[in-house]
Design a protein around this motif. Structure first.
Motif, PDB file in Angstrom:
ATOM      1  N   LYS A 148      49.632 -61.965  49.292  1.00 41.95           N
ATOM      2  CA  LYS A 148      50.628 -60.886  49.261  1.00 41.95           C
ATOM      3  C   LYS A 148      51.201 -60.634  50.662  1.00 41.95           C
ATOM      4  CE  LYS A 148      51.081 -56.270  47.306  1.00 41.95           C
ATOM      5  NZ  LYS A 148      50.361 -55.171  46.682  1.00 41.95           N
ATOM      6  N   LYS A 149      50.322 -60.629  51.677  1.00 38.46           N
ATOM      7  CA  LYS A 149      50.759 -60.411  53.062  1.00 38.46           C
ATOM      8  C   LYS A 149      51.657 -61.560  53.514  1.00 38.46           C
ATOM      9  CE  LYS A 149      49.052 -59.373  57.640  1.00 38.46           C
ATOM     10  NZ  LYS A 149      48.996 -60.407  58.617  1.00 38.46           N
ATOM     11  N   GLN A 150      51.258 -62.777  53.186  1.00 41.88           N
ATOM     12  CA  GLN A 150      52.045 -63.935  53.584  1.00 41.88           C
ATOM     13  C   GLN A 150      53.409 -63.920  52.898  1.00 41.88           C
ATOM     14  OE1 GLN A 150      49.945 -67.593  52.821  1.00 41.88           O
ATOM     15  NE2 GLN A 150      50.493 -68.417  54.814  1.00 41.88           N
ATOM     16  N   LEU A 151      53.453 -63.521  51.632  1.00 38.21           N
ATOM     17  CA  LEU A 151      54.734 -63.446  50.925  1.00 38.21           C
ATOM     18  C   LEU A 151      55.635 -62.373  51.529  1.00 38.21           C
ATOM     19  CD1 LEU A 151      53.639 -63.877  47.199  1.00 38.21           C
ATOM     20  CD2 LEU A 151      54.783 -65.546  48.654  1.00 38.21           C
ATOM     21  N   ASN A 152      55.042 -61.250  51.933  1.00 41.42           N
ATOM     22  CA  ASN A 152      55.828 -60.192  52.589  1.00 41.42           C
ATOM     23  C   ASN A 152      56.377 -60.686  53.924  1.00 41.42           C
ATOM     24  OD1 ASN A 152      55.675 -58.207  50.633  1.00 41.42           O
ATOM     25  ND2 ASN A 152      53.774 -57.352  51.435  1.00 41.42           N
ATOM     26  N   ASP A 153      55.526 -61.396  54.697  1.00 42.87           N
ATOM     27  CA  ASP A 153      55.993 -61.951  55.974  1.00 42.87           C
ATOM     28  C   ASP A 153      57.125 -62.941  55.740  1.00 42.87           C
ATOM     29  OD1 ASP A 153      54.082 -60.415  57.238  1.00 42.87           O
ATOM     30  OD2 ASP A 153      52.674 -62.080  57.566  1.00 42.87           O
ATOM     31  N   LEU A 154      56.974 -63.770  54.730  1.00 42.04           N
ATOM     32  CA  LEU A 154      58.009 -64.751  54.419  1.00 42.04           C
ATOM     33  C   LEU A 154      59.303 -64.056  53.990  1.00 42.04           C
ATOM     34  CD1 LEU A 154      58.666 -67.791  54.043  1.00 42.04           C
ATOM     35  CD2 LEU A 154      57.936 -67.524  51.675  1.00 42.04           C
ATOM     36  N   LYS A 155      59.156 -63.002  53.212  1.00 39.65           N
ATOM     37  CA  LYS A 155      60.318 -62.248  52.762  1.00 39.65           C
ATOM     38  C   LYS A 155      61.025 -61.582  53.943  1.00 39.65           C
ATOM     39  CE  LYS A 155      61.518 -58.711  49.364  1.00 39.65           C
ATOM     40  NZ  LYS A 155      60.985 -57.762  48.384  1.00 39.65           N
ATOM     41  N   ASN A 156      60.242 -60.979  54.856  1.00 35.85           N
ATOM     42  CA  ASN A 156      60.826 -60.349  56.055  1.00 35.85           C
ATOM     43  C   ASN A 156      61.503 -61.383  56.937  1.00 35.85           C
ATOM     44  OD1 ASN A 156      60.008 -57.803  55.279  1.00 35.85           O
ATOM     45  ND2 ASN A 156      58.086 -57.898  56.419  1.00 35.85           N
TER      46      ASN A 156
END
Length: 187
Positions: free
Chosen positions: A168-176
């Motif tokens: 979830k954290k990695q997906l948020n970082d990727l999204k940002n």
């Protein structure tokens, strides 16, 4: 058309019929002969042949129909599957908490073309942990309740939750990162 025997006898002229003197003795002898005479034996040869065929076929099916090897036959009664939740109410609440958290985290993930590869990698790891969890549950059923196995089951559930949180954290970082790249392209 049926006629009454009395009518027939009335039409006949009456004759004086007499029986011979030995009539009674002759009748008894004939009667005794028929009673003592052996009844004919019926031939049951066809029945014996049919029974022999049935016995041979059942033996052949029993011999050739056995595909299992002696080593494959179960040596013990099948054991009841024991899970973490069936051991105690506390362990059941722990197990249900982690499983609900895992399902919640998976349901909140959004899949798109940008994050498909990352999701596939994490889901492969989670699948490995799930199969390990099943093998640990089987081990718990066969070897009995053991603190090490219980701890391994709980650690397995914790690892899956941690993997999903990292995902979830990695997906948020990727999204940002994608949002920042889009902003710089627009400027």
């Amino acid at each position: 058309m049926s006629k009454d025997i009395r009518e027939i006898m009335e039409d006949q002229p009456s004759k004086d019929i007499s029986l011979s003197e030995n009539h009674r003795n002759k009748f008894q002898e004939r009667l005794l002969k028929e009673v003592h005479q052996q009844p004919k034996k019926r031939s049951f040869l066809w029945l014996q042949v049919a029974a022999s065929i049935v016995v041979l076929m059942s033996l052949a099916l029993g011999y050739f129909g056995m595909d299992t090897k002696p080593s494959e036959l179960p040596s013990e009664k099948p054991t009841k599957e024991v899970s973490l939740g069936s051991l105690s109410p506390e362990l059941k609440s722990i197990e249900s908490y982690y499983i609900n958290t895992i399902n919640y985290e998976i349901s909140n993930l959004s899949v798109d073309e940008n994050n498909k590869e990352i999701l596939d990698g994490y889901f492969a790891k989670i699948a490995e942990l799930s199969s390990e969890y099943k093998s640990l549950t089987t081990e718990l059923s066969t070897k009995g309740v053991n603190d090490e196995i219980i701890n391994a089951l709980i650690n397995n559930l914790q690892l899956r939750v941690q993997l999903l949180q990292r995902l979830k954290k990695q997906l948020n970082d990727l999204k940002n990162l994608n949002l920042k790249q889009d902003e710089t392209k627009n400027i």
